[in-house]
Design a protein around this motif. Sequence first.
Motif, PDB file in Angstrom:
ATOM      1  N   PRO A  24       0.819  -1.217   0.000  1.00 48.82           N
ATOM      2  CA  PRO A  24       0.000   0.000   0.000  1.00 48.82           C
ATOM      3  C   PRO A  24       0.855   1.271   0.000  1.00 48.82           C
ATOM      4  O   PRO A  24       0.438   2.303  -0.513  1.00 48.82           O
ATOM      5  CB  PRO A  24      -0.800  -0.120   1.303  1.00 48.82           C
ATOM      6  CG  PRO A  24      -0.863  -1.597   1.556  1.00 48.82           C
ATOM      7  CD  PRO A  24       0.444  -2.150   1.061  1.00 48.82           C
ATOM      8  N   ASN A  25       2.038   1.185   0.570  1.00 45.78           N
ATOM      9  CA  ASN A  25       2.897   2.355   0.672  1.00 45.78           C
ATOM     10  C   ASN A  25       4.350   1.883   0.687  1.00 45.78           C
ATOM     11  O   ASN A  25       4.686   0.949   1.418  1.00 45.78           O
ATOM     12  CB  ASN A  25       2.568   3.085   1.991  1.00 45.78           C
ATOM     13  CG  ASN A  25       2.932   4.555   1.977  1.00 45.78           C
ATOM     14  OD1 ASN A  25       3.564   5.031   1.024  1.00 45.78           O
ATOM     15  ND2 ASN A  25       2.556   5.265   3.027  1.00 45.78           N
ATOM     16  N   ILE A  26       5.188   2.524  -0.123  1.00 42.30           N
ATOM     17  CA  ILE A  26       6.628   2.236  -0.056  1.00 42.30           C
ATOM     18  C   ILE A  26       7.342   3.549   0.235  1.00 42.30           C
ATOM     19  O   ILE A  26       7.090   4.565  -0.426  1.00 42.30           O
ATOM     20  CB  ILE A  26       7.164   1.624  -1.371  1.00 42.30           C
ATOM     21  CG1 ILE A  26       6.539   0.248  -1.620  1.00 42.30           C
ATOM     22  CG2 ILE A  26       8.691   1.516  -1.329  1.00 42.30           C
ATOM     23  CD1 ILE A  26       7.050  -0.473  -2.873  1.00 42.30           C
ATOM     24  N   THR A  27       8.196   3.534   1.234  1.00 40.65           N
ATOM     25  CA  THR A  27       8.944   4.742   1.590  1.00 40.65           C
ATOM     26  C   THR A  27      10.433   4.427   1.543  1.00 40.65           C
ATOM     27  O   THR A  27      10.880   3.404   2.066  1.00 40.65           O
ATOM     28  CB  THR A  27       8.545   5.233   3.001  1.00 40.65           C
ATOM     29  OG1 THR A  27       7.131   5.503   2.986  1.00 40.65           O
ATOM     30  CG2 THR A  27       9.301   6.495   3.373  1.00 40.65           C
ATOM     31  N   ILE A  28      11.168   5.335   0.890  1.00 41.65           N
ATOM     32  CA  ILE A  28      12.594   5.125   0.669  1.00 41.65           C
ATOM     33  C   ILE A  28      13.389   6.150   1.474  1.00 41.65           C
ATOM     34  O   ILE A  28      13.200   7.358   1.302  1.00 41.65           O
ATOM     35  CB  ILE A  28      12.948   5.328  -0.831  1.00 41.65           C
ATOM     36  CG1 ILE A  28      11.974   4.581  -1.743  1.00 41.65           C
ATOM     37  CG2 ILE A  28      14.400   4.989  -1.106  1.00 41.65           C
ATOM     38  CD1 ILE A  28      12.271   3.152  -1.979  1.00 41.65           C
TER      39      ILE A  28
ATOM     40  N   VAL B 227       6.611   5.714  -5.239  1.00 43.71           N
ATOM     41  CA  VAL B 227       7.140   5.545  -3.887  1.00 43.71           C
ATOM     42  C   VAL B 227       7.266   6.935  -3.262  1.00 43.71           C
ATOM     43  O   VAL B 227       7.327   7.936  -3.976  1.00 43.71           O
ATOM     44  CB  VAL B 227       8.538   4.870  -3.895  1.00 43.71           C
ATOM     45  CG1 VAL B 227       8.486   3.491  -4.541  1.00 43.71           C
ATOM     46  CG2 VAL B 227       9.584   5.750  -4.570  1.00 43.71           C
ATOM     47  N   ASN B 228       7.287   6.960  -1.930  1.00 45.07           N
ATOM     48  CA  ASN B 228       7.589   8.211  -1.213  1.00 45.07           C
ATOM     49  C   ASN B 228       9.094   8.259  -1.048  1.00 45.07           C
ATOM     50  O   ASN B 228       9.684   7.315  -0.510  1.00 45.07           O
ATOM     51  CB  ASN B 228       6.991   8.214   0.189  1.00 45.07           C
ATOM     52  CG  ASN B 228       5.531   7.858   0.170  1.00 45.07           C
ATOM     53  OD1 ASN B 228       4.737   8.560  -0.425  1.00 45.07           O
ATOM     54  ND2 ASN B 228       5.192   6.736   0.784  1.00 45.07           N
ATOM     55  N   TYR B 229       9.689   9.352  -1.482  1.00 49.46           N
ATOM     56  CA  TYR B 229      11.140   9.478  -1.351  1.00 49.46           C
ATOM     57  C   TYR B 229      11.424  10.622  -0.382  1.00 49.46           C
ATOM     58  O   TYR B 229      11.209  11.791  -0.693  1.00 49.46           O
ATOM     59  CB  TYR B 229      11.763   9.739  -2.723  1.00 49.46           C
ATOM     60  CG  TYR B 229      13.257   9.529  -2.723  1.00 49.46           C
ATOM     61  CD1 TYR B 229      13.794   8.263  -2.936  1.00 49.46           C
ATOM     62  CD2 TYR B 229      14.118  10.587  -2.459  1.00 49.46           C
ATOM     63  CE1 TYR B 229      15.165   8.059  -2.892  1.00 49.46           C
ATOM     64  CE2 TYR B 229      15.493  10.386  -2.420  1.00 49.46           C
ATOM     65  CZ  TYR B 229      16.006   9.119  -2.644  1.00 49.46           C
ATOM     66  OH  TYR B 229      17.364   8.916  -2.600  1.00 49.46           O
TER      67      TYR B 229
HETATM   68  C1  LIG Z   1       2.982   6.661   3.145  1.00 46.66           C
HETATM   69  O1  LIG Z   1       4.136   6.927   3.918  1.00 46.66           O
HETATM   70  C2  LIG Z   1       4.512   8.316   3.919  1.00 46.66           C
HETATM   71  C3  LIG Z   1       5.826   8.432   4.629  1.00 46.66           C
HETATM   72  O2  LIG Z   1       5.767   7.865   5.905  1.00 46.66           O
HETATM   73  C4  LIG Z   1       3.415   9.132   4.550  1.00 46.66           C
HETATM   74  O3  LIG Z   1       3.753  10.493   4.490  1.00 46.66           O
HETATM   75  C5  LIG Z   1       2.113   8.902   3.789  1.00 46.66           C
HETATM   76  O4  LIG Z   1       1.072   9.557   4.453  1.00 46.66           O
HETATM   77  C6  LIG Z   1       1.797   7.421   3.691  1.00 46.66           C
HETATM   78  N1  LIG Z   1       0.657   7.263   2.814  1.00 46.66           N
HETATM   79  C7  LIG Z   1      -0.340   6.442   3.087  1.00 46.66           C
HETATM   80  C8  LIG Z   1      -1.405   6.333   2.064  1.00 46.66           C
HETATM   81  O5  LIG Z   1      -0.381   5.784   4.129  1.00 46.66           O
END
Ligand SMILES: *[C@@H]1O[C@H](CO)[C@@H](O)[C@H](O)[C@H]1NC(C)=O
Length: 383
Positions: free
Chosen positions: A260-264, A355-357
Amino acid sequence: MPSLVKSLQAASAALAAIVPLASAVPAGFYPRNVTGPSKPKVILDNDWSTAGFITFLLPLASDWDVLGVVSDTADSWALQTGLHALATLEVGNLSCIPVYKGSDYPLIQTEERFQAWEAVHGVLPWEGVFAAKNLTYEAEGNDPTSGNPDRISRAAFFEGFPNTTFASDTNAANFMVEQVKKYPGEVSIYSGGALTNIALAVRMDPDFAKNAKELVIMGGYIDVNLLQTSGSVMQADLNSDINLIVDPEAAKIALTADFPNITIAGNVANQVQSTQDFLDEVYEVKNVYSELMYNYYGTTFPFWDETAAAIILDPSIVKNSTEFYLDVDVAYASPSYGNIHAYQEALAPPNVRTVNYVTEIDGAKLKSMIKKAVQYPKTCAQL
Ligand SMILES: *[C@@H]1O[C@H](CO)[C@@H](O)[C@H](O)[C@H]1NC(C)=O
Ligand SMILES: *[C@@H]1O[C@H](CO)[C@@H](O)[C@H](O)[C@H]1NC(C)=O
Ligand SMILES: *[C@@H]1O[C@H](CO)[C@@H](O)[C@H](O)[C@H]1NC(C)=O
Ligand SMILES: *[C@@H]1O[C@H](CO)[C@@H](O)[C@H](O)[C@H]1NC(C)=O
Ligand SMILES: *[C@@H]1O[C@H](CO)[C@@H](O)[C@H](O)[C@H]1NC(C)=O
Ligand SMILES: *[C@@H]1O[C@H](CO)[C@@H](O)[C@H](O)[C@H]1NC(C)=O
């Protein structure tokens, strides 16, 4: 098998109420309190070392449930890094957290293949597990590289050699699959090393990634080529991506899967440097972890893995970030084999995702989280 383990855990839970360490309980399977309120859950996959414990102390300090710890092959072989996980948990009475030894080998990469790539494209400043085997160097207290993945370098266990054993009910990748099945939508997957085990879990179970909560990794530098030429070799080291390069194919599988969420935490992992002043400050409170940190963390490296862990626990630590489509270069003939490549939507190739970078964190907050976690570590009795 899992039900045998469960009944063993239930039986030992009853025992543990009376005796802290029941001798009938196999090492690594001490019971935990599972009747308490539900906490956020994380599985930590890393190439553990003598001073790598802060990444499990941080979630415990934030009252997260560390479902388990997994080792991977990145800086050294998964056996050695997993033994470091067992040992560093043991010294703090945290052996109730199970440790699963991850895959010995990356999906495709080998010592020969890696070294042949270097012969064509240039040597990496830090070669991780694929540095040439050197028994003299190992005997001086370094973790094993290349050669036999079953090799253990006891001289590298400055924290003590573990007396506990790996969890053996299943393998690392399947452990992750099972936990995500058990707690759909709740499990954060953390990776501070290579992504081999996570890629295996993704391929084993098509629902694994989408039913996890998120994937957060350390690694994935971008636009750092100039920094590799314009400073010391150490500056190039700080800007080279061993976690991904050890297993580029796994990195591609994991970072294009439908989490659901990838953070780098790539470039940002270099933001907060370990300094002597900070080590001194943390060591004002004396315990087994502050002493290991004081003696072995050093001041050469930034808080790489800790940065990625802190982002999971407290997303408000992120001061700036961006979002893009990400792919991993898996062309062996490429000088950027194992590096990430970013795209905007209109130009992205098929089968990649956003992805969130993270580009900036609150460094003071990271340090205060580390300080609290190391100075006042929890033990199994408090979990
Ligand atoms: C995904 O992770 C990022 C960084 O932690 C956060 O800012 C963002 O709200 C998250 N998005 C979701 C859909 O959970
Ligand atoms: C387990 O956790 C619950 C809720 O936090 C608490 O009430 C209970 O005393 C704990 N049990 C043990 C054996 O620690
Ligand atoms: C394991 O036990 C031995 C003997 O008591 C001890 O020297 C060693 O430090 C212990 N290992 C750890 C990680 O605590
Ligand atoms: C671990 O438990 C032992 C036995 O109860 C105790 O002596 C020791 O101080 C504990 N160590 C830590 C770091 O809590
Ligand atoms: C092996 O390690 C030793 C000790 O660090 C070092 O002196 C030696 O140069 C290394 N050998 C090679 C071939 O790199
Ligand atoms: C976030 O980073 C971008 C790109 O570096 C920069 O343009 C922007 O000003 C930054 N925003 C903040 C609030 O610092």
